[in-house]
Design a protein around this motif. Structure first.
Motif, PDB file in Angstrom:
ATOM      1  N   GLY A 157       0.794  -1.222   0.000  1.00 15.15           N
ATOM      2  CA  GLY A 157       0.000   0.000   0.000  1.00 15.15           C
ATOM      3  C   GLY A 157       0.827   1.273   0.000  1.00 15.15           C
ATOM      4  N   TYR A 158       0.158   2.353  -0.388  1.00 12.24           N
ATOM      5  CA  TYR A 158       0.813   3.663  -0.494  1.00 12.24           C
ATOM      6  C   TYR A 158       0.076   4.657   0.408  1.00 12.24           C
ATOM      7  N   PRO A 159       0.806   5.526   1.134  1.00 12.13           N
ATOM      8  CA  PRO A 159       0.152   6.495   2.035  1.00 12.13           C
ATOM      9  C   PRO A 159      -0.440   7.689   1.279  1.00 12.13           C
ATOM     10  N   PHE A 160      -1.543   7.460   0.588  1.00  8.74           N
ATOM     11  CA  PHE A 160      -2.204   8.553  -0.126  1.00  8.74           C
ATOM     12  C   PHE A 160      -2.705   9.594   0.880  1.00  8.74           C
ATOM     13  N   SER A 161      -2.558  10.854   0.532  1.00 11.09           N
ATOM     14  CA  SER A 161      -2.970  11.938   1.427  1.00 11.09           C
ATOM     15  C   SER A 161      -4.487  12.106   1.415  1.00 11.09           C
ATOM     16  N   SER A 162      -5.074  12.159   2.609  1.00 14.09           N
ATOM     17  CA  SER A 162      -6.523  12.334   2.711  1.00 14.09           C
ATOM     18  C   SER A 162      -6.962  13.710   2.181  1.00 14.09           C
ATOM     19  N   ASP A 163      -6.020  14.642   2.101  1.00 14.43           N
ATOM     20  CA  ASP A 163      -6.341  15.973   1.567  1.00 14.43           C
ATOM     21  C   ASP A 163      -6.736  15.909   0.091  1.00 14.43           C
ATOM     22  N   GLN A 173     -11.332  12.399  -3.232  1.00 12.06           N
ATOM     23  CA  GLN A 173     -12.395  12.984  -4.051  1.00 12.06           C
ATOM     24  C   GLN A 173     -13.670  12.168  -3.909  1.00 12.06           C
ATOM     25  N   GLU A 174     -14.776  12.735  -4.371  1.00 10.22           N
ATOM     26  CA  GLU A 174     -16.063  12.032  -4.342  1.00 10.22           C
ATOM     27  C   GLU A 174     -16.281  11.205  -5.604  1.00 10.22           C
ATOM     28  N   GLN A 175     -15.467  11.439  -6.601  1.00 11.50           N
ATOM     29  CA  GLN A 175     -15.522  10.662  -7.839  1.00 11.50           C
ATOM     30  C   GLN A 175     -14.098  10.423  -8.327  1.00 11.50           C
ATOM     31  N   GLY A 176     -13.946   9.427  -9.176  1.00 11.48           N
ATOM     32  CA  GLY A 176     -12.630   9.129  -9.722  1.00 11.48           C
ATOM     33  C   GLY A 176     -12.327   7.648  -9.642  1.00 11.48           C
ATOM     34  N   LEU A 198      -9.638   8.740  -6.028  1.00  7.63           N
ATOM     35  CA  LEU A 198      -8.423   9.470  -6.356  1.00  7.63           C
ATOM     36  C   LEU A 198      -8.524  10.054  -7.754  1.00  7.63           C
ATOM     37  N   SER A 199      -7.782  11.119  -7.977  1.00  8.07           N
ATOM     38  CA  SER A 199      -7.640  11.660  -9.323  1.00  8.07           C
ATOM     39  C   SER A 199      -6.675  10.775 -10.113  1.00  8.07           C
ATOM     40  N   GLN A 200      -6.630  10.959 -11.409  1.00  6.38           N
ATOM     41  CA  GLN A 200      -5.696  10.196 -12.238  1.00  6.38           C
ATOM     42  C   GLN A 200      -4.253  10.450 -11.821  1.00  6.38           C
ATOM     43  N   ASP A 201      -3.939  11.698 -11.458  1.00  5.49           N
ATOM     44  CA  ASP A 201      -2.564  12.031 -11.059  1.00  5.49           C
ATOM     45  C   ASP A 201      -2.163  11.292  -9.785  1.00  5.49           C
ATOM     46  N   VAL A 228      -4.430   0.845  -3.770  1.00  2.00           N
ATOM     47  CA  VAL A 228      -4.462   0.261  -2.434  1.00  2.00           C
ATOM     48  C   VAL A 228      -3.776   1.198  -1.454  1.00  2.00           C
ATOM     49  N   ASN A 229      -4.483   1.538  -0.398  1.00  2.00           N
ATOM     50  CA  ASN A 229      -3.958   2.444   0.617  1.00  2.00           C
ATOM     51  C   ASN A 229      -2.929   1.734   1.498  1.00  2.00           C
TER      52      ASN A 229
END
Length: 224
Positions: free
Chosen positions: A74-80, A83-86, A108-111, A149-150
């Motif tokens: 998993g990767y520590p994606f930032s909660s900031d 998104q609501e879609q993606g 998440l966004s594509q980026d 995966v978070n």
């Protein structure tokens, strides 16, 4: 009902149908066992774990790492950046017993999705929680063609074994007891991949695996 049937079939095939927990409140352990495990906590040496391990060893086993391909934790994606879609982000709360539940999901966004290619999951991959409610496992379904995966989630592609069979085994007493046993930490339980890869997996004939896998798929379809 289908899930209960297939879980009963699995335990029967493994010779664990009548496996009983030992109700003793203590266990006597050799010092050499503590040194070998590098553990001295009473929880690790509960009789039920020792009894299960003995039965698995008697039947025959391989370590989980023999069936793991392309794993990540998993990767520590930032909660900031949620998104609501993606693209769906699989978090621990999305992993139920055998299923991915996106009713309370974030995206998440594509980026952001492209930040860690090794933590991208695809249909057929297994995900397993490594913190909190440890050991909960699910299969990425075909209706989630892409997701990430978070952190604190093991993601891997099964090899040389039927994925649905392995999923059921991990969620059964065979997998859950072993994963509970290696849990460490105080307030929140944590397990590492180095520990997970060494749990014991019993392998049945491919025809039996396929029969079990069919019933697993049937139960998931009925749930949906």
């Amino acid at each position: 009902i289908f899930y209960q049937q297939v879980e009963s079939l699995l335990l029967t095939e493994l010779g664990l149908k009548d496996f009983q927990e030992n109700a003793e409140l203590f266990s006597i352990v050799n010092l050499s066992d503590c040194q070998k495990a590098n553990r001295i906590d009473a929880e690790f040496f509960q009789i039920k774990y020792k009894n299960l391990e003995s039965k698995i060893i008697d039947i025959g086993f391989k370590k989980l790492e023999k069936f793991v391909n392309n794993y990540s934790t998993g990767y520590p994606f930032s909660s900031d950046n949620y998104q609501e879609q993606g693209i769906p982000l699989i978090r621990i709360n999305n992993i139920k017993k055998g299923i991915i539940d996106l009713s309370e999901s974030t995206f998440l966004s594509q980026d952001d999705y492209k930040k860690s290619p090794k933590d991208v999951a695809k249909p057929g991959d297994i995900v397993l929680s490594m913190s909190g409610t440890i050991g909960s496992s699910a299969l990425i379904p075909i209706n989630i063609p892409e997701c990430a995966v978070n952190q604190r989630i093991l993601k891997f592609t099964p090899k040389n074994i039927d994925a649905e069979f392995l999923l059921l085994l991990l969620n059964s007493v065979v997998g859950s007891y072993q994963l509970q046993r290696i849990g460490t930490g105080g307030v929140q339980t944590n397990i590492s991949y180095n520990d997970i890869k060494n749990i014991l997996i019993q392998v049945l004939q491919i025809s039996t695996q396929q029969k079990i896998a069919y019933l697993v798929r049937k139960s998931l379809h009925a749930r949906q």
